[in-house]
Design an enzyme around this catalytic site. Sequence first.
Site, PDB file in Angstrom:
ATOM      1  N   SER A 185      76.573 138.118 -62.789  1.00  0.00           N
ATOM      2  CA  SER A 185      77.513 138.463 -61.707  1.00  0.00           C
ATOM      3  C   SER A 185      78.886 138.890 -62.192  1.00  0.00           C
ATOM      4  O   SER A 185      79.693 139.390 -61.409  1.00  0.00           O
ATOM      5  CB  SER A 185      77.631 137.320 -60.710  1.00  0.00           C
ATOM      6  OG  SER A 185      78.374 136.267 -61.249  1.00  0.00           O
ATOM      7  N   THR A 224      72.373 133.146 -63.503  1.00  0.00           N
ATOM      8  CA  THR A 224      71.750 132.100 -64.321  1.00  0.00           C
ATOM      9  C   THR A 224      70.544 131.484 -63.633  1.00  0.00           C
ATOM     10  O   THR A 224      69.600 131.039 -64.290  1.00  0.00           O
ATOM     11  CB  THR A 224      72.801 131.011 -64.628  1.00  0.00           C
ATOM     12  OG1 THR A 224      73.844 131.629 -65.369  1.00  0.00           O
ATOM     13  CG2 THR A 224      72.238 129.865 -65.423  1.00  0.00           C
TER      14      THR A 224
END
Length: 351
Positions: free
Chosen positions: A82, A35
């Site tokens: 991730s 992010t």
Amino acid sequence: MRLFIKTLLGAALSASLAVSAQTLPQIKILATGGTIAGTAASATQTTGYKAGDLGIQVLIEAVPQMKEFADVSGEQIFKISSNNMTDEGLLKLAKRCNELLKDPKVSGIVITHGTDTLEETAYFLNLTVKSKKPVVLVGAMRPATAISADGPMNLLNAVRVAADPQSVGKGVLITMNDVINNARDVTKTNTTNVATFRGGELGALGYIAGGKNYFYKESTRPHTYKSDFDIEKINKLPRVDIIYSHVNADRVLVDAAVAAGAKGIVAAGTGNGSISEREEAGLVDAMKKGVTVVRSARVQNGPTTASVARWQEEGILFSQALNPQKARMLLQLALTKTQDPKKIQEYFDKY
Ligand code: ASP
């Protein structure tokens, strides 16, 4: 004439920057996505955005202030969200860290990472990076395009911590939201809030405030330069699955893990790592086939200890205060060295 003066001033400025760049600690920023490098269609969009969209150079240019205290340069390792991190990815990252940290000119590493699995990568590096030099993981909860994006300040703080001699020898660190945590104890506790990374009852190591780092604690558990694990010659980690227990849990997922070739299973048990009788039957059969089984807990705080005597007699190990996802990392690494349950339990007691 004016142009000449301007040129002279420019030359003097770049000369002084060059001198100070030489004397500032050299920090490598390894970017993996997440992010912190995420972009959304609007400034108010904080979910459903594209993680890992921006390259490392863009992130560095967005925070020129870090050049005041570190000579930073970036390297793009991955560009992923991730939740897509893999064992191969972890090995690649750990090897790159070890390679860079061997260079006497490099003072420390910052890794930009998605927050979803950040704690797992951090703990893996905590056990496999062979250096006292700081390695700091950082992410963000709001994409780079959001109002009040937390990424730039988090990145600035991460570089500040990585460049700080106080951070040397403390193991892999995580800085988010002005808090410094250690890799072993930290976990993501909130799906969307910026104050998500917490060390639970074991606590944080310190804070970043007013441009200064304040350390108060250290973990007693060995890490990095004191770790037994060496991944330099390892290209594949053994498969270890996590099985989450619940009401009515049976052995179906245990059998599936064994069929998939698991060499280890972490049981994310209820309470103090409790498993149902039906799961237990599956786990005992798994152990007969050479699978190592470790009980951990789906409860956030407290150690998973030796419990029902029969589970110990059957050879089921326990994770102590490692959550299931970190117990999985340690079990994978332990299995690269031994299959002896006694020795593996010693690793869990030690790390
Ligand atoms: N899904 C994102 C990731 O883990 C979430 C984040 O970075 O916060 O890459």
